[in-house]
Design an enzyme around this catalytic site. Structure first.
Site, PDB file in Angstrom:
ATOM      1  N   ARG A 114      17.571   0.521 -18.506  1.00 20.50           N
ATOM      2  CA  ARG A 114      17.265   0.097 -20.191  1.00 20.50           C
ATOM      3  C   ARG A 114      18.254   0.592 -20.593  1.00 20.50           C
ATOM      4  O   ARG A 114      18.849   1.775 -20.568  1.00 20.50           O
ATOM      5  CB  ARG A 114      15.662   0.769 -20.754  1.00 20.50           C
ATOM      6  N   HIS A 157      19.423   2.639 -31.032  1.00 24.54           N
ATOM      7  CA  HIS A 157      18.725   3.684 -30.626  1.00 24.54           C
ATOM      8  C   HIS A 157      19.492   5.043 -31.155  1.00 24.54           C
ATOM      9  O   HIS A 157      20.758   5.714 -30.334  1.00 24.54           O
ATOM     10  CB  HIS A 157      19.533   3.487 -29.119  1.00 24.54           C
ATOM     11  N   GLU A 202      12.820   4.868 -30.985  1.00 30.14           N
ATOM     12  CA  GLU A 202      11.970   5.523 -31.733  1.00 30.14           C
ATOM     13  C   GLU A 202      12.007   5.451 -33.078  1.00 30.14           C
ATOM     14  O   GLU A 202      12.744   6.264 -33.773  1.00 30.14           O
ATOM     15  CB  GLU A 202      11.955   7.134 -30.952  1.00 30.14           C
ATOM     16  N   ASN A 338       7.451   5.568 -25.437  1.00 25.08           N
ATOM     17  CA  ASN A 338       8.566   6.959 -24.979  1.00 25.08           C
ATOM     18  C   ASN A 338       7.066   7.732 -25.187  1.00 25.08           C
ATOM     19  O   ASN A 338       6.916   8.062 -25.967  1.00 25.08           O
ATOM     20  CB  ASN A 338       9.421   7.222 -25.711  1.00 25.08           C
ATOM     21  N   TYR A 340       6.755  12.506 -23.854  1.00 30.16           N
ATOM     22  CA  TYR A 340       7.263  13.826 -23.261  1.00 30.16           C
ATOM     23  C   TYR A 340       6.464  14.529 -23.508  1.00 30.16           C
ATOM     24  O   TYR A 340       6.094  15.321 -22.760  1.00 30.16           O
ATOM     25  CB  TYR A 340       8.270  14.126 -23.814  1.00 30.16           C
ATOM     26  N   GLU A 417      10.439   5.696 -21.679  1.00 28.42           N
ATOM     27  CA  GLU A 417      11.068   6.518 -21.859  1.00 28.42           C
ATOM     28  C   GLU A 417      10.087   7.918 -21.376  1.00 28.42           C
ATOM     29  O   GLU A 417       9.169   7.502 -21.019  1.00 28.42           O
ATOM     30  CB  GLU A 417      11.836   7.308 -22.709  1.00 28.42           C
TER      31      GLU A 417
HETATM   32  C1  FCB Z   1      13.996  10.823 -26.997  1.00 26.00           C
HETATM   33  C2  FCB Z   1      15.102  10.020 -27.282  1.00 26.00           C
HETATM   34  C3  FCB Z   1      15.888   9.934 -25.935  1.00 26.00           C
HETATM   35  C4  FCB Z   1      15.947  11.656 -25.196  1.00 26.00           C
HETATM   36  C5  FCB Z   1      14.817  11.875 -25.373  1.00 26.00           C
HETATM   37  C6  FCB Z   1      15.356  13.308 -24.404  1.00 26.00           C
HETATM   38  O1  FCB Z   1      13.147  10.946 -28.007  1.00 26.00           O
HETATM   39  O2  FCB Z   1      14.389   8.683 -27.773  1.00 26.00           O
HETATM   40  O3  FCB Z   1      16.945   9.829 -26.430  1.00 26.00           O
HETATM   41  O4  FCB Z   1      16.789  12.093 -26.299  1.00 26.00           O
HETATM   42  O5  FCB Z   1      13.734  11.356 -26.743  1.00 26.00           O
END
Ligand code: FCB
Length: 533
Positions: A114, A157, A202, A338, A340, A417
């Site tokens: 990607r 992006h 995002e 995405n 985290y 992500e």
């Molecule tokens: C996301 C972004 C990516 C990277 C990660 C850690 O929000 O899409 O570019 O910075 O965080």
């Protein structure tokens, strides 16, 4: 145009106990080298294994072969905007290292890569198409295809041409139409070989964090402009998705293979105290601004009524013209998720002993949460990454399960992500023993598999990131790669997490092949073709 279900709460749901602790132990609670292997049980047939990057974070060559400033090049020149005064000028030199970087992907066994195209490279200053810019991406796509790796292309992006920012940026409705034209230029050049197209990465970040919080380029702190950016990016998505689909339809055989989608960063907004009305309201607000303001218009053609009410003083509705919502709600073939961390949310001030979360620079910032600026994010005292983000794999599972339950129009999901920054150490033998990142990835994969078992249609996973890179306002201070990059020599070294990920891919593929072999004996269709339709 609105949706009055304000109780569609990601907020209310969570698999967490009151303390936020996972209900079952994860590898990250007690990780030793011996415990770090995901069992090779079957993943769904054709499950796609990949890794992700973005143009501004890796390419460098910021002013080569005709490329002009993106907003990130310009923002990097603002004193104090980026940690250490870092810039994306050279980044990690990917522009001049495509063959080596694709060879690395192959070594890791990636099935898909990607990446994003840079608008400021393809149409510098948003003027005429720059052939050299398109040739770069064309070469990358050829290299990937030759290596048997599926190109997964993202059009935006975060790197708007600076020339467009100077005309109002995303706060200017016209930018949505310029985006459609840029998308058409990229499709014209690559549509014969690229089947998977993502419009935006995002949009929460490229609208609210860029135009209200001021942490991301262009660094504006203007709530109304941020809301305009949000709506105009939705419109741009719809216009580009429709244009790409129309163009594919003009060529024999392309429409069947075409997959168009968008990537959102979604969260669970967990009320800190579920008995406290202020926390419940805060969680509803964050769920609205973080999740439903994207999912509802994209999938259902509505904006959530409760959020519009929260935004009353900003007159959001005036931004929405007749026909916009129909244009935004295009059929999509996949939703990229995405993720985290998820978020513990409160309507009360933070306790006095709160340790401030790490920030990239001391440049003044505002809350990205327009109309809900008072909301706080108390710590759950979970382990955190080097970004200060809480580690909670069960949050990813819960999110995927809830998406499946709440949105009947949900297309297949891909985790586009997921990954973690930690402070890596290069050992004397040159090896990077990044056990924490390894555990983070394996635990989140486990969570994805649990979500699939619970009914979520997740068809692939892309680890962020293939390579250490320019982490936006953090510059080069935070490393997310499964491959280490020496920022002086630009040498690449696969980290232990990268090797672990490669093993997961290998085991999953072996298991799939074995099952396909067994199925052949009894005549059952399996494999990627059966799964990716
Ligand atoms: C996301 C972004 C990516 C990277 C990660 C850690 O929000 O899409 O570019 O910075 O965080």
């Amino acid at each position: 145009m609105t949706d009055d279900r304000n109780s569609r709460g990601f907020a209310a749901a969570s698999g967490l106990s009151r303390s936020g602790r996972s209900e079952r132990p994860r590898m990250s609670d007690d990780h030793t080298a011996a415990s770090l292997s995901l069992d090779a049980a079957r993943w769904p047939d054709g499950f796609l294994w990949g890794s992700a990057t973005a143009a501004a974070q890796i390419e460098g060559a910021a002013h080569e072969d005709g490329k002009e400033d993106s907003i990130w090049d310009a923002f990097a020149r603002v004193p104090g905007a980026i940690a250490g005064g870092d810039t994306p000028e050279r980044a990690i030199g990917h522009y001049h290292r495509v063959p080596q970087d694709v060879a690395l992907m192959r070594e890791l066994g990636l099935q898909s890569y990607r990446f994003s195209t840079s608008w400021a490279r393809v149409k510098p200053g948003d003027r005429e198409v720059n052939r050299a810019g398109l040739d770069f991406y064309s070469g990358l796509v050829d290299e990937l295809l030759e290596a048997g790796i599926l190109p997964w292309l993202t059009l935006y992006h975060w790197d708007l041409p600076q020339a467009l920012e100077e005309r109002g940026g995303w706060a200017n409705r016209e930018t949505a139409y310029r985006f459609r034209d840029y998308a058409v230029a990229v499709y014209d050049a690559l549509g014969d070989r690229v089947s998977h197209w993502t419009t935006f990465n995002e949009p929460l970040c490229s609208s609210l964090i860029a135009y209200a919080a001021g942490e991301h380029a262009p660094g504006r702190r203007e709530p109304r402009a941020a809301l305009a950016a949000l709506h105009h990016q939705h419109l741009a998505h719809g216009l580009a998705a429709a244009a790409i689909r129309d163009l594919a339809g003009e060529h024999d055989g392309r429409a069947e293979a075409l997959r168009v989608g968008i990537t959102l960063n979604l969260t669970n907004a967990i009320p800190d105290d579920p008995e406290d009305a202020r926390d419940l309201d805060a969680a509803r607000r964050i769920d609205g601004l973080w999740n439903r303001m994207y999912l509802d218009p994209l999938l259902e053609g509505t904006y959530p009524a409760d959020v519009l009410e929260d935004l009353r003083e900003h007159r959001f509705e005036e931004l929405v013209h007749d026909g916009d919502l129909a244009a935004i709600r295009q059929p999509i073939d996949f939703l990229g998720v995405n993720h985290y961390h998820d978020d513990n949310v409160s309507g009360r001030p933070l306790p006095e002993d709160t340790v401030a979360a790490p920030v990239p620079t001391d440049r003044p910032k505002s809350s990205p949460f327009v109309g809900s600026e008072f909301v706080t994010f108390p710590s759950r005292r979970l382990p955190t990454t080097a970004m200060g983000w809480e580690v909670n794999p069960n949050g990813l599972r819960d999110l995927l399960v809830r998406l499946t339950a709440e949105y009947p129009a949900l297309p297949p999901l891909y985790i586009t992500e997921n990954g973690a920054a930690y402070d890596d150490v290069v050992d004397e033998d040159g090896r990077i023993r990044d056990l924490e990142r390894e555990a983070y990835i394996l635990d989140h994969l486990d969570a994805v598999r649990e979500a699939i078992a619970a009914g979520a249609d997740v068809r692939g996973y892309f680890v962020w990131s293939l390579l250490d890179n320019f982490e936006w306002a953090w510059g080069y201070a935070k490393r997310f790669g499964i491959v280490h990059v020496d920022y002086d020599s630009l040498e690449r070294t696969v980290k232990d997490s990268g090797r672990a990920y490669a093993r997961v891919i290998e085991q999953a593929r072996d298991a799939e092949e074995r099952a396909a072999g067994a199925a052949e004996v009894v005549g059952v269709p399996t494999g990627p073709a059966a799964a990716h339709a």
